[in-house]
Design a protein around this motif. Structure first.
Motif, PDB file in Angstrom:
ATOM      1  N   HIS A  63     -70.240  69.168 -16.204  1.00 60.20           N
ATOM      2  CA  HIS A  63     -69.888  67.975 -16.961  1.00 60.20           C
ATOM      3  C   HIS A  63     -71.111  67.463 -17.706  1.00 60.20           C
ATOM      4  CE1 HIS A  63     -65.765  67.268 -15.612  1.00 60.20           C
ATOM      5  NE2 HIS A  63     -66.142  67.701 -14.416  1.00 60.20           N
ATOM      6  N   ASN A  64     -70.870  66.767 -18.803  1.00 59.10           N
ATOM      7  CA  ASN A  64     -71.967  66.329 -19.665  1.00 59.10           C
ATOM      8  C   ASN A  64     -73.004  65.494 -18.932  1.00 59.10           C
ATOM      9  OD1 ASN A  64     -70.815  67.639 -21.817  1.00 59.10           O
ATOM     10  ND2 ASN A  64     -69.818  65.814 -22.662  1.00 59.10           N
ATOM     11  N   VAL A  65     -72.543  64.622 -18.046  1.00 54.79           N
ATOM     12  CA  VAL A  65     -73.497  63.764 -17.330  1.00 54.79           C
ATOM     13  C   VAL A  65     -74.407  64.598 -16.438  1.00 54.79           C
ATOM     14  CG1 VAL A  65     -71.933  63.288 -15.377  1.00 54.79           C
ATOM     15  CG2 VAL A  65     -73.731  61.645 -15.981  1.00 54.79           C
ATOM     16  N   LEU A  66     -73.884  65.674 -15.866  1.00 56.19           N
ATOM     17  CA  LEU A  66     -74.704  66.543 -15.019  1.00 56.19           C
ATOM     18  C   LEU A  66     -75.631  67.409 -15.861  1.00 56.19           C
ATOM     19  CD1 LEU A  66     -72.150  67.601 -12.255  1.00 56.19           C
ATOM     20  CD2 LEU A  66     -73.747  65.681 -12.308  1.00 56.19           C
ATOM     21  N   GLN A  67     -75.194  67.784 -17.055  1.00 56.26           N
ATOM     22  CA  GLN A  67     -76.091  68.503 -17.958  1.00 56.26           C
ATOM     23  C   GLN A  67     -77.272  67.621 -18.354  1.00 56.26           C
ATOM     24  OE1 GLN A  67     -74.206  70.627 -21.275  1.00 56.26           O
ATOM     25  NE2 GLN A  67     -72.246  70.451 -20.228  1.00 56.26           N
TER      26      GLN A  67
END
Length: 466
Positions: A63-67
């Motif tokens: 997910h973008n937040v984890l990236q």
């Protein structure tokens, strides 16, 4: 009420199964997964509800937040300070989307990463600002994340960067997020000296609306008792400390005078004053410091601004706990302004509630004030509020309380109030709202209406009788 929770991985797996096994389109697969879990009583507040497409799934793309978190962690590992700012900004944007993104990041150890990044950037205020923004966003709704090291960091920033406006705003916001519904954080930050830093920020940045508004809000949070995990908080003690040791009342009132054209800041400060009026002498102090006259003028000048009107009425209600202050508000024309405000904002249940509550406080134990309220149309306005908001229990309760207080020591007003149609409205409130039953019965009794009162205890052996 939904109470079960699932992991992000479980949710993502079901969405992918819907797409692969049932050949659903991405949005349909997402909607089906949400409906499936909610029908099973699962609370999805902690789940990021977006579709990971097949290509991303096949390549284990996160997910973008984890990236964003992963990129920040890499920059931290390499001590690439010049790269951290962009990664922090990206991470903050992702965390600001909703609670689910923040929760997912926290589960993947975002807090220690962001905290360590802030430590690396302490000597670079512009970059540190981005770090504190990320920390504040992460703490929003997750105050349990803050540990003693994080507390020390926030206090250190407020001490060493007290002249940096943006850093003050962001650090204070992080303090506020960490103290909402978290008594331990409140107590430990107070012990660490946060009250002096918050009041000091208001004084140092008295012309900066963002700082004053944020600091006023944070001071107010220190007086909350909203953590259900602890039996007793120190809300009252914190309010006393703000007033007696940090000159909080004077600082807040003086700050408000600099923002007469900013209803948003004034709303925050009036609300904070309400939370500080916890003792009889504090209520009088607000009058002596010019707070009452300022708020009366404010109500007259800004009567069309709904939120500000609500907060001023709430402040009147709070300081009217002092009998002498009641008279001061009445003498300053407060009754007429409250009735005018209620009439202007009759569609707002909050203003109707606060208006009735304030008038009810003025009337309590004060027969002469009751006459002023009656002559000013207070009773009629309360009944109109009851008609307008039959489903709002708080409006009904405060209106019943006001009507009762008006006639408790002035029985001559009973007939006038009954002729306005009070009995039917009070009976309707009693029938509709169980929480209003006792107040409604008391109002009916003092108005001289027939009311059935149950003797809950007869004094005889055998327990409570109905």
């Amino acid at each position: 009420m939904a109470s079960r929770r699932i992991t992000q991985e479980t949710f993502d797996t079901v969405v992918q199964e819907n797409m692969i096994e049932f050949e659903m389109e991405p949005e349909e697969a997402l909607s089906e997964a949400i409906q499936q879990f909610e029908s099973q009583g699962v609370d999805l507040i902690n789940v990021v509800k977006v579709v990971q497409n097949r290509a991303a799934e096949a390549s284990n793309q996160k997910h973008n937040v984890l990236q964003a978190l992963e990129a920040l962690q890499k920059a931290l590992d390499l001590l690439a300070l010049d790269e951290m700012g962009d990664h922090l900004t990206n991470f903050t944007e992702q965390c600001s989307l909703n609670f689910a993104h923040r929760h997912l990041a926290a589960e993947k150890s975002a807090y220690p990463t962001v905290l360590a990044t802030c430590r690396q950037l302490m000597s670079d205020p512009p970059s540190l600002l981005k770090g504190v923004q990320a920390l504040s966003a992460l703490l929003d709704g997750q105050p349990d994340l803050l540990d003693p090291e994080g507390q020390r960091l926030l206090l250190e920033i407020l001490k060493h960067h007290r002249d940096h406006t943006a850093l003050n705003v962001t650090a204070i916001r992080a303090v506020r997020h960490s103290c909402l519904k978290h008594e331990q954080n409140r107590q430990e930050l107070v012990q660490g000296g946060v009250l002096a830093l918050l009041t000091g920020a208001i004084v140092n940045h008295g012309a900066q609306a963002d700082v004053v508004k944020e600091a006023g809000s944070a001071l107010r949070v220190m007086t909350y008792d909203d953590d259900i995990r602890v039996p007793f908080g120190r809300a009252h003690d914190h309010a006393k400390l703000i007033v007696m040791e940090h000159d909080g009342l004077r600082i807040v009132i003086e700050a408000a005078k600099a923002f007469t054209d900013n209803p948003s800041v004034l709303s925050e400060l009036c609300c904070t004053l309400s939370r500080l009026a916890v003792r009889n002498e504090f209520c009088q102090d607000i009058v002596d410091l010019g707070g009452l006259n300022f708020m009366v003028a404010l109500l007259a000048d800004c009567i069309d601004h709904r939120e500000l009107v609500k907060q001023v009425l709430g402040a009147f209600r709070a300081i009217a706990g002092n009998d002498e202050v009641k008279d001061a508000i009445i003498n300053a024309g407060g009754t007429d302004l409250i009735v005018l405000a209620m009439n202007r904002h009759m569609g707002s249940p909050q203003i109707c509630e606060q208006g009735c509550a304030a008038l009810g406080m003025f009337a309590l134990r004060k027969p002469e004030n009751c006459s002023v309220i009656m002559e000013g149309g207070g009773a009629l306005m309360a009944l109109q509020a009851m008609k307008t908001h039959p489903a709002e229990v708080h409006v009904q309760k405060q209106a019943c309380m006001l009507l009762r207080n008006l006639v408790a020591r002035n029985p001559a007003f009973s007939q006038l109030i009954l002729e306005m149609g009070a009995e039917m409205l009070i009976l309707q409130a009693k029938t509709t709202h169980q929480d209003c039953e006792d107040l409604a019965k008391a109002a009916l009794r003092d108005l001289g209406c027939k009311v059935e009162l149950h003797e809950l205890w007869t004094g005889q052996k055998g327990g409570i009788s109905h």
